[in-house]
Design an enzyme around this catalytic site. Sequence first.
Site, PDB file in Angstrom:
ATOM      1  N   SER A  93       0.764  -1.193  -0.127  1.00  0.00           N
ATOM      2  CA  SER A  93      -0.052   0.108  -0.021  1.00  0.00           C
ATOM      3  C   SER A  93       1.006   1.211   0.009  1.00  0.00           C
ATOM      4  O   SER A  93       1.671   1.319  -0.954  1.00  0.00           O
ATOM      5  CB  SER A  93      -0.954  -0.039   1.047  1.00  0.00           C
ATOM      6  OG  SER A  93      -2.050   0.947   1.183  1.00  0.00           O
ATOM      7  N   ASP A 216     -10.123  -9.522  -4.210  1.00  0.00           N
ATOM      8  CA  ASP A 216     -11.417  -9.034  -3.764  1.00  0.00           C
ATOM      9  C   ASP A 216     -11.305  -7.552  -3.962  1.00  0.00           C
ATOM     10  O   ASP A 216     -10.156  -6.771  -3.650  1.00  0.00           O
ATOM     11  CB  ASP A 216     -11.457  -9.107  -2.372  1.00  0.00           C
ATOM     12  CG  ASP A 216     -12.748  -8.793  -1.527  1.00  0.00           C
ATOM     13  OD1 ASP A 216     -13.779  -9.310  -2.097  1.00  0.00           O
ATOM     14  OD2 ASP A 216     -12.657  -7.754  -0.905  1.00  0.00           O
ATOM     15  N   HIS A 245      -6.790  -6.431   0.126  1.00  0.00           N
ATOM     16  CA  HIS A 245      -5.664  -5.586   0.035  1.00  0.00           C
ATOM     17  C   HIS A 245      -4.410  -6.018   0.791  1.00  0.00           C
ATOM     18  O   HIS A 245      -3.327  -5.501   0.724  1.00  0.00           O
ATOM     19  CB  HIS A 245      -6.238  -4.250   0.443  1.00  0.00           C
ATOM     20  CG  HIS A 245      -5.124  -3.165   0.522  1.00  0.00           C
ATOM     21  ND1 HIS A 245      -4.551  -2.915  -0.713  1.00  0.00           N
ATOM     22  CD2 HIS A 245      -4.743  -2.293   1.321  1.00  0.00           C
ATOM     23  CE1 HIS A 245      -3.841  -1.604  -0.691  1.00  0.00           C
ATOM     24  NE2 HIS A 245      -3.693  -1.369   0.507  1.00  0.00           N
TER      25      HIS A 245
END
Length: 266
Positions: A93, A216, A245
Amino acid sequence: MPYLECNGAELYYETNGSGPPIVLLHGVMGSCRFFEPQLSGLSDQFQVTGLDYRGHGRSEKTEMGHTVAGYARDLEAFLDQRGLEDVVLVGWSLGAFVSWEYVDQFGTERLRALVDVDMEATRFQWDDYEYGIIDLEGLAEIMALVQTDRSSLIERISKQVYKEPPDADRWVLQVDELSRVPAPIKSAILFDATMSDYREILPEIDVPTLVCAGTDEKRGTVASVKAVADRIPDATFERFEDSGHCPHLEEPVRFNRVLRAFVHGL
């Protein structure tokens, strides 16, 4: 607990094992605790280091320096003081942004490879970008939650990042670590990261890169992460079918296996 002063901030880190160095860069409002399966699971063959950004986790909560560019400068100071070379940077991220910003500022002389864990080139809905996931109205809404309702912010993030609802242990991890970051620091780095755009930097990356995407799509899309791999020369793309994530947390055994194979193949 080990700390290292980098650009005026005491940064907390954990290092396990010996061998080729892997440095783990966590997501926004997170910490190296989110990489516990890698810190323990990869240390038999690698020197695995998790670093908490300034303002995050157990690192010093400084008033200044909370930008992606600032975190990249702290990373360079950390690598330099630790004498780390031929490093594999694993960025989850925000950590992917920090790794790309590092390349933009400092090049790849210290680096052996990069790993992007489920991050797109930019999060913002720019007019010329089809994969944006947040606009100014959405950003303002998140900023308001940061300043008014920490519990709702944590719950919202948790629902977005995992394919399945987090179990009790993971929920405690979320609450503990996201609560450590003071609200002003949350606001500063969330704004800066949301407005960051690395589309022009990715084609300049000249080290092997592994791009991992959870399938997802509550938070983002596989296509947005695949677009990163398409922009980086000779990047490898890997899908994680049972993840959102956080494939390193949701599928840690497979993630570690994929990462081992990638590093061994360099």
